[in-house]
Scaffold this active site. Structure first.
Site, PDB file in Angstrom:
ATOM      1  N   LYS A 255     -55.772 -14.778   4.666  1.00 48.78           N
ATOM      2  CA  LYS A 255     -55.293 -14.197   5.969  1.00 48.78           C
ATOM      3  C   LYS A 255     -54.173 -15.162   6.432  1.00 48.78           C
ATOM      4  O   LYS A 255     -54.485 -16.483   6.483  1.00 48.78           O
ATOM      5  CB  LYS A 255     -56.090 -13.783   6.731  1.00 48.78           C
ATOM      6  CG  LYS A 255     -56.947 -14.717   7.644  1.00 48.78           C
ATOM      7  CD  LYS A 255     -57.439 -14.039   8.955  1.00 48.78           C
ATOM      8  CE  LYS A 255     -58.068 -15.270   9.883  1.00 48.78           C
ATOM      9  NZ  LYS A 255     -56.920 -15.444  10.906  1.00 48.78           N
TER      10      LYS A 255
ATOM     11  N   LYS B 253     -64.407 -21.387   6.887  1.00 48.69           N
ATOM     12  CA  LYS B 253     -63.847 -22.687   7.457  1.00 48.69           C
ATOM     13  C   LYS B 253     -64.850 -23.823   7.036  1.00 48.69           C
ATOM     14  O   LYS B 253     -64.289 -24.987   7.149  1.00 48.69           O
ATOM     15  CB  LYS B 253     -64.111 -22.316   8.835  1.00 48.69           C
ATOM     16  CG  LYS B 253     -63.082 -21.256   9.384  1.00 48.69           C
ATOM     17  CD  LYS B 253     -62.857 -21.515  11.051  1.00 48.69           C
ATOM     18  CE  LYS B 253     -61.700 -20.530  11.231  1.00 48.69           C
ATOM     19  NZ  LYS B 253     -61.419 -20.572  12.676  1.00 48.69           N
TER      20      LYS B 253
ATOM     21  N   LYS C 140     -53.899 -19.732  12.000  1.00 46.77           N
ATOM     22  CA  LYS C 140     -53.232 -20.908  12.973  1.00 46.77           C
ATOM     23  C   LYS C 140     -53.673 -22.272  12.136  1.00 46.77           C
ATOM     24  O   LYS C 140     -52.968 -23.185  12.318  1.00 46.77           O
ATOM     25  CB  LYS C 140     -53.996 -20.858  14.444  1.00 46.77           C
ATOM     26  CG  LYS C 140     -53.342 -20.255  15.136  1.00 46.77           C
ATOM     27  CD  LYS C 140     -54.027 -20.370  16.616  1.00 46.77           C
ATOM     28  CE  LYS C 140     -54.846 -18.938  16.928  1.00 46.77           C
ATOM     29  NZ  LYS C 140     -56.135 -19.256  17.128  1.00 46.77           N
TER      30      LYS C 140
HETATM   31  P1  ATP Z   1     -58.121 -20.074  13.500  1.00 50.53           P
HETATM   32  O1  ATP Z   1     -57.526 -20.254  12.117  1.00 50.53           O
HETATM   33  O2  ATP Z   1     -57.961 -21.080  14.618  1.00 50.53           O
HETATM   34  O3  ATP Z   1     -59.549 -19.291  13.402  1.00 50.53           O
HETATM   35  P2  ATP Z   1     -56.646 -17.389  13.728  1.00 50.53           P
HETATM   36  O4  ATP Z   1     -55.091 -17.141  13.505  1.00 50.53           O
HETATM   37  O5  ATP Z   1     -57.792 -16.990  12.840  1.00 50.53           O
HETATM   38  O6  ATP Z   1     -56.985 -19.002  14.064  1.00 50.53           O
HETATM   39  P3  ATP Z   1     -58.139 -16.564  16.068  1.00 50.53           P
HETATM   40  O7  ATP Z   1     -58.043 -17.145  17.432  1.00 50.53           O
HETATM   41  O8  ATP Z   1     -59.400 -17.005  15.288  1.00 50.53           O
HETATM   42  O9  ATP Z   1     -56.764 -16.814  15.412  1.00 50.53           O
HETATM   43  O10 ATP Z   1     -58.137 -15.098  16.322  1.00 50.53           O
HETATM   44  C1  ATP Z   1     -57.540 -14.294  17.464  1.00 50.53           C
HETATM   45  C2  ATP Z   1     -57.153 -12.854  17.331  1.00 50.53           C
HETATM   46  O11 ATP Z   1     -56.038 -12.860  16.179  1.00 50.53           O
HETATM   47  C3  ATP Z   1     -58.386 -12.005  16.660  1.00 50.53           C
HETATM   48  O12 ATP Z   1     -58.397 -10.841  17.272  1.00 50.53           O
HETATM   49  C4  ATP Z   1     -58.197 -12.138  15.231  1.00 50.53           C
HETATM   50  O13 ATP Z   1     -58.887 -11.172  14.300  1.00 50.53           O
HETATM   51  C5  ATP Z   1     -56.611 -11.866  15.183  1.00 50.53           C
HETATM   52  N1  ATP Z   1     -56.167 -12.340  13.860  1.00 50.53           N
HETATM   53  C6  ATP Z   1     -55.891 -13.594  13.612  1.00 50.53           C
HETATM   54  N2  ATP Z   1     -55.340 -13.703  12.283  1.00 50.53           N
HETATM   55  C7  ATP Z   1     -55.056 -12.496  11.889  1.00 50.53           C
HETATM   56  C8  ATP Z   1     -54.240 -12.083  10.983  1.00 50.53           C
HETATM   57  N3  ATP Z   1     -53.844 -12.843   9.911  1.00 50.53           N
HETATM   58  N4  ATP Z   1     -53.938 -10.810  10.785  1.00 50.53           N
HETATM   59  C9  ATP Z   1     -54.361  -9.907  11.990  1.00 50.53           C
HETATM   60  N5  ATP Z   1     -54.860 -10.515  13.202  1.00 50.53           N
HETATM   61  C10 ATP Z   1     -55.253 -11.730  12.945  1.00 50.53           C
HETATM   62 MG    MG Z   2     -59.901 -17.175  13.311  1.00 51.39          MG
END
Ligand code: ATP
Ligand code: MG
Length: 349
Positions: free
Chosen positions: A216, A133, A219
Site C-alpha cells: 500500500k 512495520k 507515508k
Molecule cells: P504510516 O506509513 O505512517 O502508517 P499511512 O500512510 O499508513 O502512514 P496513516 O496515518 O497510518 O497513514 O493512516 C491515515 C488514514 O489513511 C487511515 O484511515 C488509513 O486507512 C488511510 N490510508 C493510509 N494509507 C492508505 C492507502 N494507501 N490507501 C487508502 N487509504 C490509506
Molecule cells: Mg498507517
C-alpha cells in the site's frame, strides 16, 4: 475562518444542539509521520469531507501514534500543524468538525494503559500492521508499536463513536477495537463503550505504492517516488506517474493480474467517479503514455486548489493553533466522562 464556529462534541440538548446530538458520531485520525499522500486523501480525508454535514465529527492528529517509530521532534511538531492545515485545505470545516492533537487530550494515554490490561497478547500478535512495520524497522521495534492498536481503540472508544471512516488497511484494527470494547463491556456487565463500525469507501480504499503495486502507498515508505504527496507540484506528479510501475502488455484495462496499471486505473476511477467500463472505453486502443498523461492532468486539477488553500493556512499558525485548542477543549469532556466510567467500573480511584 472563525474558531467559534466549531461544534462542541458534547452539547446541551437544546434547539439546534439537540439536533446535532442526535447525529451519529464519526471519529478518525491520521498520524503526523510525514507527507500526506493520495492514499490518505482518497481512502480517508475525502470521505470525511463528503459526509461532514451529516454527522458529528471528530478528526484527530494522532501524534502519540507517530512516536511508535523514531521521528525527529521538530518534524513531528511541525507535521502536526501541517496536517491540521491540510485537513482544512481539503475541505473539512470547523463548523461541522472538531480537530485536535491527540497528546493535548491526556485521557487517551491514561485510558490506553487501562485497556492494555484487558488485551490478550494473542490479539496483538495477530495484527498485520505490526508485523509489516516491525519487519520494515527491525532495529527499532518498541512496545509502543506493539500496543498501537490498543491506543487506537481508546481514541475511538473514548468518544462513544458510531462510525470510523478509514482506508481498507485499518479494517483489522477496527475489528480489534470492537472486540476489545465488547470484552470490556461484558466483563463489567455495563455498556461503558459504544461498539463502533468501520466505514470503508469503494474506489480509493487501498491505493497501492507506485513503485510496488503489491504494497500500500504509505507515508513511512522510504522511497518518495512510491507516493503522490498532496503537496507535490505538477512537475513532480508528472515525473512520479511517468515512472510508476506498469507492465509490457500495454492494455489500459482493469486486471488483478496486472496490479500496476490496475492501481493507476483505480486512482483514475476514484478521481473521476467513472465506471470501470467507461474508463476502459475511453482508453481503448491507447497506450500507457496517453493514459498516464490524462491521469496526471486529473491529479494536478484535484491537488492544485488544495495546495493553494494549504499555503494560506500554513502561513497563519496562530489561527491553526486556536482551532486545535478549541477542538481539544470541545472534545475533552466526552473523553473524561468515558475515562471516569472506565475507572469506576474497574475500581480505580
Ligand atoms: P504510516 O506509513 O505512517 O502508517 P499511512 O500512510 O499508513 O502512514 P496513516 O496515518 O497510518 O497513514 O493512516 C491515515 C488514514 O489513511 C487511515 O484511515 C488509513 O486507512 C488511510 N490510508 C493510509 N494509507 C492508505 C492507502 N494507501 N490507501 C487508502 N487509504 C490509506
Ligand atoms: Mg498507517
Amino acid at each position: 475562518m472563525s474558531v467559534e464556529t466549531q461544534v462542541p462534541a458534547t452539547q446541551a440538548a437544546t434547539g439546534k444542539q439537540a439536533e446535532a446530538s442526535m447525529r451519529k458520531r464519526v471519529f478518525s485520525g491520521i498520524q503526523p509521520t510525514g507527507n500526506i499522500h493520495l492514499g490518505n486523501y482518497l481512502g480517508a480525508i475525502r470521505n470525511w469531507v463528503a459526509t461532514q454535514e451529516e454527522f458529528e465529527n471528530i478528526f484527530c492528529i494522532v501524534d502519540l501514534h507517530a512516536i511508535t517509530l523514531p521521528i525527529d521532534p521538530k518534524e513531528l511538531h511541525f507535521n502536526s500543524r501541517k496536517l491540521a492545515a491540510l485537513y482544512l485545505a481539503c475541505g473539512l470545516d470547523p463548523k461541522y468538525c472538531n480537530f485536535f492533537i491527540q497528546s493535548h487530550v491526556r485521557q487517551h494515554a491514561e485510558a490506553s494503559w487501562i485497556l492494555e490490561c484487558f488485551t490478550p497478547m494473542g490479539w496483538l500478535n495477530r495484527m498485520t500492521q505490526f508485523k509489516t512495520k516491525a519487519g520494515e524497522h527491525p532495529d527499532t521495534v518498541d512496545t509502543g508499536l506493539y500496543c498501537y492498536p490498543v491506543l487506537m481503540a481508546c481514541d475511538i472508544l473514548l468518544y462513544q463513536t458510531h462510525l470510523v471512516p478509514v482506508g481498507d488497511d485499518q479494517r483489522q484494527h477496527i475489528e480489534f477495537t470492537r472486540d476489545l470494547a465488547q470484552r470490556f463491556n461484558s466483563r463489567y456487565q455495563e455498556e461503558v463503550f459504544t461498539i463502533p463500525e468501520a466505514k470503508i469507501g469503494e474506489a480509493g480504499a487501498r491505493v497501492m505504492a507506485l513503485d510496488d503495486p503489491t504494497a500500500k502507498m504509505s507515508k513511512s515508505a522510504p522511497d518518495p517516488n512510491s507516493r503522490i504527496n498532496l503537496l507535490d507540484d505538477p512537475k513532480t506528479i508528472k515525473k512520479k506517474i511517468a515512472r510508476a510501475t506498469t507492465d509490457s502488455l500495454r492494455l489500459v484495462t482493469f486486471d488483478p493480474a496486472r496490479p500496476g496499471i490496475t492501481n493507476l486505473l483505480t486512482i483514475y476511477q476514484a478521481l473521476t467517479g467513472q465506471s470501470q467500463a467507461e474508463i476502459e472505453a475511453e482508453f481503448a486502443g491507447k497506450g500507457y503514455g496517453d493514459f498516464k498523461g490524462v491521469l496526471t492532468e486529473h491529479l494536478v486539477e484535484t491537488l492544485t486548489p488544495i495546495q493553494q488553500r494549504y499555503n494560506e493556512l500554513i502561513n497563519d499558525l496562530p489561527t491553526l493553533e486556536s482551532i486545535l485548542k478549541q477542538g481539544a477543549d470541545n472534545v475533552r469532556p466526552t473523553a473524561e466522562a468515558t475515562l471516569q466510567h472506565m475507572k469506576n467500573v474497574v475500581g480505580l480511584g
